[in-house]
Design a protein around this motif. Structure first.
Motif, PDB file in Angstrom:
ATOM      1  N   ARG A 230       0.866  -1.186   0.000  1.00  0.00           N
ATOM      2  CA  ARG A 230       0.000   0.000   0.000  1.00  0.00           C
ATOM      3  C   ARG A 230       0.895   1.224   0.000  1.00  0.00           C
ATOM      4  N   ASP A 231       0.322   2.371  -0.240  1.00  0.00           N
ATOM      5  CA  ASP A 231       1.088   3.615  -0.176  1.00  0.00           C
ATOM      6  C   ASP A 231       1.574   3.828   1.256  1.00  0.00           C
ATOM      7  N   ILE A 232       2.853   4.180   1.384  1.00  0.00           N
ATOM      8  CA  ILE A 232       3.467   4.372   2.702  1.00  0.00           C
ATOM      9  C   ILE A 232       4.053   5.779   2.772  1.00  0.00           C
ATOM     10  N   LEU A 233       3.721   6.493   3.814  1.00  0.00           N
ATOM     11  CA  LEU A 233       4.200   7.861   3.987  1.00  0.00           C
ATOM     12  C   LEU A 233       5.590   7.900   4.611  1.00  0.00           C
ATOM     13  N   ARG A 234       6.341   8.916   4.263  1.00  0.00           N
ATOM     14  CA  ARG A 234       7.662   9.140   4.864  1.00  0.00           C
ATOM     15  C   ARG A 234       7.541   9.177   6.387  1.00  0.00           C
ATOM     16  N   GLY A 235       8.470   8.515   7.073  1.00  0.00           N
ATOM     17  CA  GLY A 235       8.463   8.492   8.523  1.00  0.00           C
ATOM     18  C   GLY A 235       7.720   7.322   9.122  1.00  0.00           C
ATOM     19  N   THR A 236       7.034   6.523   8.284  1.00  0.00           N
ATOM     20  CA  THR A 236       6.282   5.386   8.798  1.00  0.00           C
ATOM     21  C   THR A 236       7.225   4.243   9.177  1.00  0.00           C
ATOM     22  N   ARG A 237       6.984   3.660  10.320  1.00  0.00           N
ATOM     23  CA  ARG A 237       7.738   2.466  10.708  1.00  0.00           C
ATOM     24  C   ARG A 237       7.128   1.281   9.965  1.00  0.00           C
ATOM     25  N   ILE A 238       7.861   0.753   9.016  1.00  0.00           N
ATOM     26  CA  ILE A 238       7.372  -0.347   8.182  1.00  0.00           C
ATOM     27  C   ILE A 238       7.630  -1.694   8.846  1.00  0.00           C
ATOM     28  N   MET A 239       8.782  -1.817   9.466  1.00  0.00           N
ATOM     29  CA  MET A 239       9.165  -3.067  10.110  1.00  0.00           C
ATOM     30  C   MET A 239       9.626  -2.813  11.537  1.00  0.00           C
ATOM     31  N   CYS A 240       9.291  -3.729  12.401  1.00  0.00           N
ATOM     32  CA  CYS A 240       9.755  -3.705  13.792  1.00  0.00           C
ATOM     33  C   CYS A 240       9.926  -5.171  14.172  1.00  0.00           C
ATOM     34  N   GLU A 241      11.148  -5.681  13.990  1.00  0.00           N
ATOM     35  CA  GLU A 241      11.348  -7.124  13.959  1.00  0.00           C
ATOM     36  C   GLU A 241      12.321  -7.609  15.028  1.00  0.00           C
ATOM     37  N   ALA A 242      11.895  -8.611  15.769  1.00  0.00           N
ATOM     38  CA  ALA A 242      12.788  -9.281  16.711  1.00  0.00           C
ATOM     39  C   ALA A 242      13.727 -10.197  15.929  1.00  0.00           C
ATOM     40  N   PRO A 243      14.963 -10.358  16.368  1.00  0.00           N
ATOM     41  CA  PRO A 243      15.911 -11.170  15.601  1.00  0.00           C
ATOM     42  C   PRO A 243      15.649 -12.665  15.723  1.00  0.00           C
ATOM     43  N   LEU A 244      15.918 -13.370  14.639  1.00  0.00           N
ATOM     44  CA  LEU A 244      15.878 -14.836  14.682  1.00  0.00           C
ATOM     45  C   LEU A 244      17.023 -15.359  15.540  1.00  0.00           C
ATOM     46  N   LEU A 245      18.182 -14.716  15.383  1.00  0.00           N
ATOM     47  CA  LEU A 245      19.382 -15.125  16.114  1.00  0.00           C
ATOM     48  C   LEU A 245      19.975 -13.902  16.789  1.00  0.00           C
ATOM     49  N   TYR A 246      20.144 -13.982  18.106  1.00  0.00           N
ATOM     50  CA  TYR A 246      20.735 -12.870  18.862  1.00  0.00           C
ATOM     51  C   TYR A 246      21.797 -13.438  19.799  1.00  0.00           C
ATOM     52  N   VAL A 247      23.024 -12.953  19.647  1.00  0.00           N
ATOM     53  CA  VAL A 247      24.139 -13.419  20.475  1.00  0.00           C
ATOM     54  C   VAL A 247      24.918 -12.198  20.950  1.00  0.00           C
ATOM     55  N   GLU A 248      25.057 -12.029  22.259  1.00  0.00           N
ATOM     56  CA  GLU A 248      25.785 -10.890  22.810  1.00  0.00           C
ATOM     57  C   GLU A 248      27.254 -10.960  22.424  1.00  0.00           C
ATOM     58  N   ARG A 249      27.892  -9.796  22.382  1.00  0.00           N
ATOM     59  CA  ARG A 249      29.239  -9.704  21.824  1.00  0.00           C
ATOM     60  C   ARG A 249      30.245 -10.616  22.530  1.00  0.00           C
ATOM     61  N   HIS A 250      30.138 -10.762  23.855  1.00  0.00           N
ATOM     62  CA  HIS A 250      31.115 -11.580  24.564  1.00  0.00           C
ATOM     63  C   HIS A 250      30.878 -13.072  24.367  1.00  0.00           C
ATOM     64  N   LYS A 251      29.755 -13.408  23.705  1.00  0.00           N
ATOM     65  CA  LYS A 251      29.453 -14.811  23.421  1.00  0.00           C
ATOM     66  C   LYS A 251      29.536 -15.115  21.927  1.00  0.00           C
ATOM     67  N   ALA A 252      30.047 -14.167  21.161  1.00  0.00           N
ATOM     68  CA  ALA A 252      30.103 -14.322  19.704  1.00  0.00           C
ATOM     69  C   ALA A 252      30.838 -15.581  19.240  1.00  0.00           C
ATOM     70  N   PRO A 253      31.891 -16.026  19.934  1.00  0.00           N
ATOM     71  CA  PRO A 253      32.558 -17.262  19.472  1.00  0.00           C
ATOM     72  C   PRO A 253      31.654 -18.487  19.486  1.00  0.00           C
ATOM     73  N   TYR A 254      30.529 -18.389  20.196  1.00  0.00           N
ATOM     74  CA  TYR A 254      29.634 -19.548  20.321  1.00  0.00           C
ATOM     75  C   TYR A 254      28.391 -19.421  19.438  1.00  0.00           C
ATOM     76  N   ILE A 255      28.477 -18.629  18.382  1.00  0.00           N
ATOM     77  CA  ILE A 255      27.341 -18.442  17.478  1.00  0.00           C
ATOM     78  C   ILE A 255      26.786 -19.770  16.972  1.00  0.00           C
ATOM     79  N   PRO A 256      27.620 -20.721  16.503  1.00  0.00           N
ATOM     80  CA  PRO A 256      27.064 -21.997  16.028  1.00  0.00           C
ATOM     81  C   PRO A 256      26.278 -22.743  17.102  1.00  0.00           C
ATOM     82  N   ALA A 257      26.746 -22.666  18.352  1.00  0.00           N
ATOM     83  CA  ALA A 257      26.033 -23.350  19.431  1.00  0.00           C
ATOM     84  C   ALA A 257      24.670 -22.710  19.666  1.00  0.00           C
ATOM     85  N   TYR A 258      24.614 -21.375  19.604  1.00  0.00           N
ATOM     86  CA  TYR A 258      23.334 -20.685  19.774  1.00  0.00           C
ATOM     87  C   TYR A 258      22.407 -21.004  18.606  1.00  0.00           C
TER      88      TYR A 258
END
Length: 371
Positions: free
Chosen positions: A99-127
């Motif tokens: 549909r027509d979308i106006l400037r400034g409209t929030r189109i997406m507000c999405e939770a992540p499928l995968l979220y890993v904090e920076r200090h746990k980044a080496p364990y991304i495959p495990a997460y």
């Protein structure tokens, strides 16, 4: 993002005045990335004014769709009805406005499928292995969910994370739909991670017509064509063919001229010692002329994202340097309007911009009181 889409083919492969001394704690933000709140400190929930409704039930950027219950933003804006994901002719999947979308409209507000904090980044495959099978298949469609992932799956996963991560501080946040938004050097949306609500958002930075593809950018507005193409091919494995990249068209030629000028101005401003000294400019007034020119060039180019906000904030801070506090407030108000349009009023950058504007107004009041 690989061409804006999650894919398995992603390659694995930056003497001041009294007023200025009073104002020296103000930060000059030369990036488009949001800053996380310090540990143990909660950000103030500033309001952008009362909500105003526009046509089709979309909310104006003055209030956008951001209240303290911003996690409900997806439901409130009905993003499922604003866009659809479908195949394109030559870019795999893409996201299109329904549909027509106006400037400034929030189109997406999405939770992540995968979220890993920076200090746990080496364990991304495990997460990744702990994700529900459906989420694993979204990230790697060919994968058969199991307890352990193969070396091939891990390489695919790390390539996808590298190309689709929504955060910039080594924390991993991969979102499915935002990951399918394709690139253009002339974007019509701005996407970013919102630390306050813990979600990735995408806002329209210009009006978007129904059926039009929703496009973000992976490059900077001041980058010349060759630099953009080198970055896109090296990191994401594709060449952009947008109007700005068409070297034979009239717009493409004018675009390259504008962007080369923007590159020179951006480089000079970066050497300007955070705009507190004259740096490569002969005077603060000369620096102000340059940053105002950069704002005009960005608008002519059709770039209305956070880069435009930075140009406005640079103009505001130079005016503080020159003790032109009234003009500084005007430029800062422009920067706030762009920040709201790009990321909403529940965004860290918007809140900090409000605090900056409040300090400017306070200094202006104090100076008037001394007279």
């Amino acid at each position: 993002m690989d061409g804006g889409k999650i894919t398995e083919d992603t390659p694995a492969s930056a003497d001041p005045s009294k007023d200025l001394r009073d104002f020296q704690d103000l930060a000059i933000d030369d990036s488009t990335d949001e800053k996380p709140a310090p540990k143990g400190k909660k950000r103030k929930n500033h309001r952008g004014g009362q909500k105003k409704k526009q046509k089709n039930g979309q909310e104006s950027i003055g209030a956008a769709a951001e209240s303290s219950k911003a996690n409900d933003g997806a439901k409130r804006n009905d993003p499922e009805q604003m866009y659809e994901v479908k195949e394109t002719k030559n870019k795999g999947f893409g996201v299109f406005a329904t549909r027509d979308i106006l400037r400034g409209t929030r189109i997406m507000c999405e939770a992540p499928l995968l979220y890993v904090e920076r200090h746990k980044a080496p364990y991304i495959p495990a997460y990744f292995c702990k994700l529900p099978p459906k989420s694993q298949k979204k990230l790697i469609p060919s994968r058969t969910p199991c307890v352990k992932s193969s070396i091939g799956d891990q390489l695919k996963l790390m390539a996808i994370v590298k190309s689709n991560n929504c955060k910039k501080d080594f924390t991993v946040a991969v979102c499915y739909n935002i990951g399918r938004v394709n690139h253009s050097c002339l974007p019509n949306v701005y996407h970013t991670w919102n630390d306050i609500i813990g979600r990735a958002t995408a806002h329209a930075v210009q009006d978007i017509a129904a059926g039009q593809e929703i496009l973000t950018t992976y490059t900077k507005g001041y980058q010349p064509r060759a630099e953009r193409q080198s970055l896109l091919s090296g990191r994401w494995g594709f060449q952009c063919d947008c109007e700005a990249c068409n070297s034979s068209s009239a717009f493409g030629k004018a675009s390259e001229k504008r962007r080369k000028r923007l590159f020179k101005i951006n480089h000079a401003v970066a050497l300007h010692d955070q705009l507190l000294t004259t740096g490569p400019f002969g005077s603060a007034a000369e620096a102000l002329v340059a940053v105002i020119e950069s704002a005009k060039l960005l608008q002519e180019e059709g770039i209305h994202n956070m880069e435009l906000r930075v140009a406005y904030e640079n103009a505001a801070n130079i005016n503080v340097n020159m003790s032109n506090l009234e003009a500084a407030c005007e430029w800062q108000e422009k920067a706030l309007e762009v920040a709201a349009a790009c990321a909403g009023t529940d965004n860290v950058i918007y809140h900090e911009g409000q605090e900056t504007l409040a300090r400017m107004r306070q200094l202006m009041s104090q100076r008037k009181a001394r007279r």
